[in-house]
Design a protein around this motif. Sequence first.
Motif, PDB file in Angstrom:
ATOM      1  N   PRO B 317       0.861  -1.188   0.000  1.00  0.00           N
ATOM      2  CA  PRO B 317       0.000   0.000   0.000  1.00  0.00           C
ATOM      3  C   PRO B 317       0.896   1.236   0.000  1.00  0.00           C
ATOM      4  CG  PRO B 317      -0.581  -1.558   1.771  1.00  0.00           C
ATOM      5  CD  PRO B 317       0.759  -1.958   1.239  1.00  0.00           C
ATOM      6  N   ALA B 318       0.906   1.948  -1.130  1.00  0.00           N
ATOM      7  CA  ALA B 318       1.942   2.959  -1.332  1.00  0.00           C
ATOM      8  C   ALA B 318       1.485   4.381  -1.034  1.00  0.00           C
ATOM      9  CB  ALA B 318       2.453   2.876  -2.776  1.00  0.00           C
ATOM     10  N   GLY B 319       0.217   4.556  -0.659  1.00  0.00           N
ATOM     11  CA  GLY B 319      -0.236   5.921  -0.450  1.00  0.00           C
ATOM     12  C   GLY B 319      -1.404   6.018   0.516  1.00  0.00           C
ATOM     13  N   ALA B 320      -1.972   7.217   0.595  1.00  0.00           N
ATOM     14  CA  ALA B 320      -3.028   7.547   1.562  1.00  0.00           C
ATOM     15  C   ALA B 320      -2.513   7.251   2.967  1.00  0.00           C
ATOM     16  CB  ALA B 320      -4.337   6.814   1.262  1.00  0.00           C
ATOM     17  N   PHE B 321      -3.413   6.944   3.911  1.00  0.00           N
ATOM     18  CA  PHE B 321      -2.922   6.571   5.245  1.00  0.00           C
ATOM     19  C   PHE B 321      -3.722   5.416   5.799  1.00  0.00           C
ATOM     20  CE2 PHE B 321      -4.515  11.162   5.553  1.00  0.00           C
ATOM     21  CZ  PHE B 321      -5.857  10.845   5.587  1.00  0.00           C
ATOM     22  N   TYR B 322      -3.906   4.417   4.907  1.00  0.00           N
ATOM     23  CA  TYR B 322      -4.715   3.266   5.277  1.00  0.00           C
ATOM     24  C   TYR B 322      -4.008   1.959   4.959  1.00  0.00           C
ATOM     25  CZ  TYR B 322      -8.319   6.893   4.766  1.00  0.00           C
ATOM     26  OH  TYR B 322      -9.057   8.048   4.861  1.00  0.00           O
ATOM     27  N   LEU B 323      -4.283   0.948   5.802  1.00  0.00           N
ATOM     28  CA  LEU B 323      -3.915  -0.423   5.483  1.00  0.00           C
ATOM     29  C   LEU B 323      -5.202  -1.231   5.554  1.00  0.00           C
ATOM     30  CD1 LEU B 323      -0.640  -0.696   7.615  1.00  0.00           C
ATOM     31  CD2 LEU B 323      -0.848  -0.256   5.144  1.00  0.00           C
ATOM     32  N   TYR B 324      -5.454  -2.010   4.513  1.00  0.00           N
ATOM     33  CA  TYR B 324      -6.685  -2.791   4.461  1.00  0.00           C
ATOM     34  C   TYR B 324      -6.302  -4.242   4.642  1.00  0.00           C
ATOM     35  CZ  TYR B 324     -11.567  -3.512   3.062  1.00  0.00           C
ATOM     36  OH  TYR B 324     -12.911  -3.801   3.038  1.00  0.00           O
ATOM     37  N   ALA B 325      -6.699  -4.786   5.799  1.00  0.00           N
ATOM     38  CA  ALA B 325      -6.217  -6.113   6.177  1.00  0.00           C
ATOM     39  C   ALA B 325      -7.285  -7.174   5.974  1.00  0.00           C
ATOM     40  CB  ALA B 325      -5.775  -6.092   7.635  1.00  0.00           C
ATOM     41  N   ASP B 326      -6.863  -8.279   5.440  1.00  0.00           N
ATOM     42  CA  ASP B 326      -7.703  -9.475   5.387  1.00  0.00           C
ATOM     43  C   ASP B 326      -7.564 -10.152   6.748  1.00  0.00           C
ATOM     44  OD1 ASP B 326      -8.650 -12.069   5.110  1.00  0.00           O
ATOM     45  OD2 ASP B 326      -7.934 -12.259   3.033  1.00  0.00           O
ATOM     46  N   VAL B 327      -8.668 -10.228   7.474  1.00  0.00           N
ATOM     47  CA  VAL B 327      -8.610 -10.756   8.834  1.00  0.00           C
ATOM     48  C   VAL B 327      -9.184 -12.172   8.902  1.00  0.00           C
ATOM     49  CG1 VAL B 327      -8.669  -8.516   9.970  1.00  0.00           C
ATOM     50  CG2 VAL B 327     -10.832  -9.643   9.411  1.00  0.00           C
ATOM     51  N   SER B 328      -9.328 -12.813   7.743  1.00  0.00           N
ATOM     52  CA  SER B 328     -10.015 -14.116   7.751  1.00  0.00           C
ATOM     53  C   SER B 328      -9.211 -15.196   8.472  1.00  0.00           C
ATOM     54  CB  SER B 328     -10.360 -14.550   6.328  1.00  0.00           C
ATOM     55  OG  SER B 328      -9.180 -14.630   5.553  1.00  0.00           O
ATOM     56  N   GLY B 329      -7.912 -14.953   8.672  1.00  0.00           N
ATOM     57  CA  GLY B 329      -7.134 -15.895   9.472  1.00  0.00           C
ATOM     58  C   GLY B 329      -7.372 -15.726  10.970  1.00  0.00           C
ATOM     59  N   LEU B 330      -8.037 -14.627  11.356  1.00  0.00           N
ATOM     60  CA  LEU B 330      -8.198 -14.298  12.773  1.00  0.00           C
ATOM     61  C   LEU B 330      -9.644 -14.360  13.240  1.00  0.00           C
ATOM     62  CD1 LEU B 330      -5.857 -11.160  12.613  1.00  0.00           C
ATOM     63  CD2 LEU B 330      -5.234 -13.440  13.459  1.00  0.00           C
ATOM     64  N   THR B 331     -10.557 -14.142  12.306  1.00  0.00           N
ATOM     65  CA  THR B 331     -11.979 -14.091  12.672  1.00  0.00           C
ATOM     66  C   THR B 331     -12.793 -14.373  11.421  1.00  0.00           C
ATOM     67  OG1 THR B 331     -13.778 -12.690  13.515  1.00  0.00           O
ATOM     68  CG2 THR B 331     -12.086 -11.603  12.237  1.00  0.00           C
ATOM     69  N   ASP B 332     -14.048 -14.789  11.599  1.00  0.00           N
ATOM     70  CA  ASP B 332     -14.886 -14.854  10.400  1.00  0.00           C
ATOM     71  C   ASP B 332     -15.926 -13.739  10.388  1.00  0.00           C
ATOM     72  OD1 ASP B 332     -16.543 -15.817  12.340  1.00  0.00           O
ATOM     73  OD2 ASP B 332     -16.602 -17.872  11.563  1.00  0.00           O
ATOM     74  N   ASP B 333     -15.745 -12.753  11.273  1.00  0.00           N
ATOM     75  CA  ASP B 333     -16.700 -11.643  11.294  1.00  0.00           C
ATOM     76  C   ASP B 333     -15.972 -10.378  11.746  1.00  0.00           C
ATOM     77  OD1 ASP B 333     -18.628  -9.753  11.785  1.00  0.00           O
ATOM     78  OD2 ASP B 333     -19.941 -11.079  12.948  1.00  0.00           O
ATOM     79  N   SER B 334     -15.506  -9.602  10.768  1.00  0.00           N
ATOM     80  CA  SER B 334     -14.688  -8.426  11.098  1.00  0.00           C
ATOM     81  C   SER B 334     -15.476  -7.381  11.893  1.00  0.00           C
ATOM     82  CB  SER B 334     -14.134  -7.782   9.814  1.00  0.00           C
ATOM     83  OG  SER B 334     -15.182  -7.253   9.035  1.00  0.00           O
ATOM     84  N   PHE B 335     -16.795  -7.361  11.700  1.00  0.00           N
ATOM     85  CA  PHE B 335     -17.613  -6.374  12.402  1.00  0.00           C
ATOM     86  C   PHE B 335     -17.634  -6.689  13.901  1.00  0.00           C
ATOM     87  CE2 PHE B 335     -21.604  -4.270  13.644  1.00  0.00           C
ATOM     88  CZ  PHE B 335     -21.374  -3.013  13.091  1.00  0.00           C
TER      89      PHE B 335
END
Lengths: 389, 389
Positions: B317-335
Motif C-alpha cells: 500500500p503505497a499511499g493515503a494513510f490506510y492499510l486494508y487487512a484481510d482478517v479471515s485468518g483471525l476471525t470470520d466476522d470483522s464487524f
Amino acid sequence: MPAPLLAARAHRIQPFHVMALLARARELEAAGRGIVHMEIGEPDFPTAEPVVAAGQRALADGHTGYLPAAGLPALREAIARHYADRYGLDVDPQRILVTPGASGALVVALALAADPGRNVLLPDPGYPCNRNFVELVDALPRAVAVGPDDDYQLTPALAETAMDETTAALVVGSPGNPTGTLATAESLQGLAALAAHHRATLIVDEIYHGLQYGREPAQALAHAPEAIVVNSFSKYFGMTGWRLGWMVVPEAWATPAEKLLQNLFISASAPAQYAALACFGEAAQEIFEARREAFRQRRDFLLPALRALGFRIPGEPAGAFYLYADVSGLTDDSFAFAGDLLERSGVAATPGLDFERTAPQRHLRFAYTTSLPQLEQGVERLAAHLASG
Amino acid sequence: MPAPLLAARAHRIQPFHVMALLARARELEAAGRGIVHMEIGEPDFPTAEPVVAAGQRALADGHTGYLPAAGLPALREAIARHYADRYGLDVDPQRILVTPGASGALVVALALAADPGRNVLLPDPGYPCNRNFVELVDALPRAVAVGPDDDYQLTPALAETAMDETTAALVVGSPGNPTGTLATAESLQGLAALAAHHRATLIVDEIYHGLQYGREPAQALAHAPEAIVVNSFSKYFGMTGWRLGWMVVPEAWATPAEKLLQNLFISASAPAQYAALACFGEAAQEIFEARREAFRQRRDFLLPALRALGFRIPGEPAGAFYLYADVSGLTDDSFAFAGDLLERSGVAATPGLDFERTAPQRHLRFAYTTSLPQLEQGVERLAAHLASG
Ligand SMILES: Cc1ncc(COP(=O)(O)O)c(C=O)c1O
Ligand SMILES: Cc1ncc(COP(=O)(O)O)c(C=O)c1O
C-alpha cells in the motif's frame, strides 16, 4: 473520439442570467465607469466584527477538522435557543441540522422529499435555484404563477389547483426572493394541511427571516410543524461567504437527513460553525439590528422613489432586501431594458428572466444591498434614463 | 395524519457504520478509557500554521462574501501552477473549478455524468460515499469486486466485463481509500479508452495524491485527458474542516460544471479559498512534506507489525494513510471483531462493512492517522488481544 454523454439534467439546469450582466458591470467598472449595483443578493456589510473575531479564535485554537455531520452540538443548541428566544418555540436540537448554507439544506430537503418523476410546486416568480435542486434529483419543477393578488406567495388555493397525486413537495420562501413578501400564518397552515393530505413535504425557506421592516413574518415551525424549515447564516447574520446554514426537520427525518449530510458534505465548515456561535451574542445581535435598520431606511427610500418613476411595486414588500417591479409601463422587454440601463446609465438590476417563467419580460428586481447614497444616485440615474427614453 | 413520503433514495443511502463505533469509542473515553484511534480518515495534524495565518488575514481583510462559483481566479491559477510544477502538465485554469471538498466535486461530477437508471462502476472495496452520490442522482451503483490480484484497483479488464451500453461513469481513486493502492498509468489509459468507447465518463479521485511513500501515483490528467479529476485540500494540504476541494473537467464541461456549482453551492468558502493560496507557498510545502515523512514512518512501522500479527495485507500500500487487512485468518466476522477489539482492548479500527459488498466480514481498515507512539501501543494491544483470544 466522441465526448462522454452529458446527463440530461445538465441541459435542463439554467445558469443565472444575471451573471452576464454582472460580468459586464465589472468590465465597465474596470474601464472607469461608476456602476450603481442593485443586482446583488448579498448584504454589502462584511461579517460582523465579533463573528470575525470568533472565527479567528477558532483557527488559532485549531478547530480545523471535520465536525459531526449534523453540526457542532453547541451550535445546534444555540439555534434551538434562538427559536425559543425569538419565537417562543421549543425545538429539539436533534431536529436541527447544520448545513453548508441554505443551499445545502435545500439540496438535502429535496433529495429526501422528491423521487424522480414526482413534481415539486414552486411559486413563480421565486428563488431560481429551487427549480435546479429539483432537476438535480430528476423530479419535475412545477411553476405556479403567483402575483400581486396573493402578495406573490403560494396560497393554499393556488397550491390545491396545482397539486396532484404525484406531488412530492412544495417549496415556499418567506420573506421571499425576489419579492420580499411574507407568507401569512393561515397560508402556512393551509399549505401544511394540503401537504399532509397528499403525503407531500412542505419546505419553507426562511433565509430572510430577521430582515423584516414592518410585520413579523410567521414562523413556519409554529404553523406547519411537519415542514422542513431552511435557514442560513448568510443574510441576517451576514456570513454569506462562510457557507453556513441549517435545516429543521420533523423528528422522523432527522436520521435520514443526517445520513445524507454525512455522505454529501461530511460536515459543514468547522471555522464557520465556531464563528457562528458568536452570532447569538449580544454584541453581534446589536450589529445585526443596526444593519436591519439600515436596510429599512433604504427600503423606505427606494420603494416610493421607484414608484414615483413608474415602477409598479404592488403591496408592501416587508422583508428581505428586494423590490420586484412590474416594468410593463416602461418597456415591453425587461431584459433589454436592464442591459440598456447598465450600458447607458450605469445602473445594474436583475431582469425577471432569472426568477420566473410567467412574465419575465415584465419584471425587474432591485436589491437594496448598497448604501443609501448609492441608491439615491441610482434613482437619479434611473430618472434621467427614463427621461432620455 | 400520515407522514410525508420519504424518497426511495433516502432508504437506499447507507449511513457510515463506523459512526456507531466512533460514538462508542467516545463513550469509553468519557468513562476514562484510553482508546487508540485507527478508525479515522483524517490527518491528526491541525491545519499548517501558514495556512491558518492566511485564513486569519483573509477574515481581517473582510473576505467574507460569496466568491465566483468556479472559484477565486487566483486559486484556480495556483492549482494550475501546481499541475505544472508537480506533474509538468499544462492545465487551463478555466478547466479547474473550486468546490466544497472533493465531496462537492464528486456530487457535481456524477450529476453531470449519470442519468437516472444508468449504471456507474465502482471498485469494491472503495470509498463508501461514491455509491451514495450515485444514489443521489438515481443512477445505479455497480460494484466491481477488486482484490489483491489487481492491487485493489479497477483494471480495464475488470471494467470491460462489467460495462454495458447503459454505463454512464466509472469512479476510481488513486491512491485509494480504503486500500492505499495506486492505479497504474496503463490502467488509467485503458479505462479512459473504454470510457470513450462507451461515451461514459471516467472520474478519478486523487484526494490522496501527495501522500505516497514509494512510487509516485500516475497523474490521470496525463493519461486520461478527458477524465474528470477530483482533488481536495483536505488530506495532503491538511484542511479537512475548511471544506475545500477542486475538480478538473474537460474543456467542454467547464460551463455545465460551473452552472451546477452556481446552483448547488453558490460558491465554496471564501476564507478557505484565501487560506488555501498559502498551501502553495514554501513554508506550507515544507510542513506538508514533513508530515508526509511522518506518515511514511508510521506506515513503515505499522505494515510489518500488523503482518506479524496475522493480518494479511497484500502488495505494498503505497499511499493515503490506510492499510486494508484481510482478517479471515483471525476471525470470520470483522464487524464483531472490531466491536470486541474496541470493548476489550481499546483499539478502534473500521470494519469492511463500510467499504465493500464483496467480503466485508473478511476485512478491517487501519488508519495511521495517529502518532507513532499511539500506533505502537495499538499494536501491543492488538497482540495481547489476539493472544487472549
Ligand atoms: C431565497 C434564498 N434561499 C437560499 C439561498 C442560498 O443562500 P445560502 O446558501 O448562502 O444560505 C439564497 C441566496 O441568495 C436565497 O435568496
Ligand atoms: C477517497 C475519498 N474521496 C473523497 C473524500 C472527501 O473528502 P473532502 O470532501 O474532505 O475533500 C474522502 C474523505 O475521506 C475520501 O477518502
